[in-house]
Design an enzyme around this catalytic site. Structure first.
Site, PDB file in Angstrom:
ATOM      1  N   ASP A  72     -13.747  18.604  21.090  1.00  0.00           N
ATOM      2  CA  ASP A  72     -13.137  18.505  22.420  1.00  0.00           C
ATOM      3  C   ASP A  72     -12.372  17.198  22.562  1.00  0.00           C
ATOM      4  O   ASP A  72     -12.499  16.296  21.739  1.00  0.00           O
ATOM      5  CB  ASP A  72     -14.198  18.657  23.527  1.00  0.00           C
ATOM      6  N   ASN A 141     -25.047  18.329  32.954  1.00  0.00           N
ATOM      7  CA  ASN A 141     -24.858  19.623  33.639  1.00  0.00           C
ATOM      8  C   ASN A 141     -25.017  20.811  32.685  1.00  0.00           C
ATOM      9  O   ASN A 141     -24.703  21.942  33.039  1.00  0.00           O
ATOM     10  CB  ASN A 141     -23.471  19.674  34.313  1.00  0.00           C
ATOM     11  N   HIS A 143     -23.430  21.249  29.812  1.00  0.00           N
ATOM     12  CA  HIS A 143     -22.232  21.648  29.048  1.00  0.00           C
ATOM     13  C   HIS A 143     -22.388  21.377  27.552  1.00  0.00           C
ATOM     14  O   HIS A 143     -23.193  20.549  27.135  1.00  0.00           O
ATOM     15  CB  HIS A 143     -20.954  21.013  29.617  1.00  0.00           C
ATOM     16  N   GLU A 148     -17.944  23.935  30.569  1.00  0.00           N
ATOM     17  CA  GLU A 148     -18.653  23.576  31.792  1.00  0.00           C
ATOM     18  C   GLU A 148     -19.405  24.776  32.376  1.00  0.00           C
ATOM     19  O   GLU A 148     -19.115  25.932  32.020  1.00  0.00           O
ATOM     20  CB  GLU A 148     -17.628  23.075  32.825  1.00  0.00           C
TER      21      GLU A 148
HETATM   22  P1  PGA Z   1     -23.540  11.868  25.369  1.00  0.00           P
HETATM   23  O1  PGA Z   1     -22.646  13.089  25.850  1.00  0.00           O
HETATM   24  O2  PGA Z   1     -23.919  12.129  23.964  1.00  0.00           O
HETATM   25  O3  PGA Z   1     -22.651  10.654  25.502  1.00  0.00           O
HETATM   26  O4  PGA Z   1     -24.729  11.821  26.287  1.00  0.00           O
HETATM   27  C1  PGA Z   1     -23.115  14.383  25.716  1.00  0.00           C
HETATM   28  C2  PGA Z   1     -22.209  15.342  26.452  1.00  0.00           C
HETATM   29  O5  PGA Z   1     -21.860  15.088  27.615  1.00  0.00           O
HETATM   30  O6  PGA Z   1     -21.860  16.371  25.873  1.00  0.00           O
END
Ligand code: PGA
Length: 249
Positions: A72, A141, A143, A148
């Site tokens: 992404d 959340n 995702h 999302e």
């Molecule tokens: P993080 O992000 O590893 O920085 O916690 C995870 C995500 O939001 O997919």
């Protein structure tokens, strides 16, 4: 109920998580040197990447034939921009591992036509024969990538309007911003589901509700990560602080 396919591994802390996740990646590259990996950027996989770099330095792993597909990116950013997913991957993985550009398959989230970038990455993944192993983080959340809550599970790569939770949590990647960009470009859930093996890593008490939904609530697009419970080869690796105390909830 956790499905039979789900392998759950709860480890003491972030170092143990990072080392275990790295071991999965190393196992894959030993089995198939030209494997195609899709590794998420973010704070959670950072430690795993450090272990991968150390492993190659000690000649315990060799990524010189591997392929890496971008998961992404924030729309409007590329690898020059601090805070972008690509900047993170180049800094923490591709440059220390000396991965050639020909081994990296991404999309240009700065392009005028980002939809066309999505079509191209869809074709590239097919040409590569699909993803062998993906290691994903999980958002607060629920995702995965920038898929999302409410996402259509059948989608391939697409442009997303990001939730406020994602843009405000994502501000941590940007030294000078209160909020991350509002749009993202992401591989779709269908491409993640088609990976031969999928791993989610989680660390920190702030991930506990998302890990709870992933493991114990109905599989639903409200927690995009929950669909992984139906994946034929899925592992959740999480630290004790991110693991919900199921009995107490
Ligand atoms: P993080 O992000 O590893 O920085 O916690 C995870 C995500 O939001 O997919």
């Amino acid at each position: 109920m956790i499905s039979k396919q789900t392998l759950l591994n709860v480890v003491a802390d972030y170092e143990a998580l990072s080392s275990l996740a790295a071991a999965e990646v190393i196992r894959q590259v030993k089995q198939k040197p030209n494997a195609c990996f899709c590794l998420a950027a973010g704070d959670t996989p950072k430690g795993m990447m450090r272990y991968l770099v150390e492993a190659q330095r000690r000649n315990e792993a060799d990524f010189s034939q591997s392929h890496f597909v971008l998961l992404d990116e924030w729309v409007g950013l590329d690898k020059q921009d601090e805070g972008s997913c690509q900047h993170f991957l180049y800094t923490n993985l591709f440059e220390p591992l000396q991965i050639a550009e020909s081994q990296i398959h991404g999309f240009d989230a700065k392009a005028d036509d980002v939809e066309e970038e999505c079509r191209q990455i869809n074709t590239t993944i097919k040409e590569l024969g699909g993803i062998d192993l993906t290691v994903l983080g999980i958002g607060v959340n629920g995702h995965i990538g920038f898929n999302e809550p409410g996402v259509d599970f059948t989608k391939e790569a697409h442009v997303v309007h990001l939730e406020e939770t994602t843009t405000s949590v994502g501000a941590k990647y940007f030294a000078d911003q209160q909020q991350a960009p509002e749009q993202g470009l992401t591989l779709g859930v269908s491409q993640i589901m088609e990976a031969d093996k999928a791993v989610i890593i989680a660390s920190g008490a702030n991930k506990r509700p998302a890990v709870y939904a992933l493991l114990y609530e109905q599989v639903s697009s409200q927690c995009p990560a929950s669909i992984l419970r139906t994946h034929h080869h899925f592992q959740l690796l999480c630290t004790e602080d991110s693991y919900p105390n199921y009995e107490a909830m």
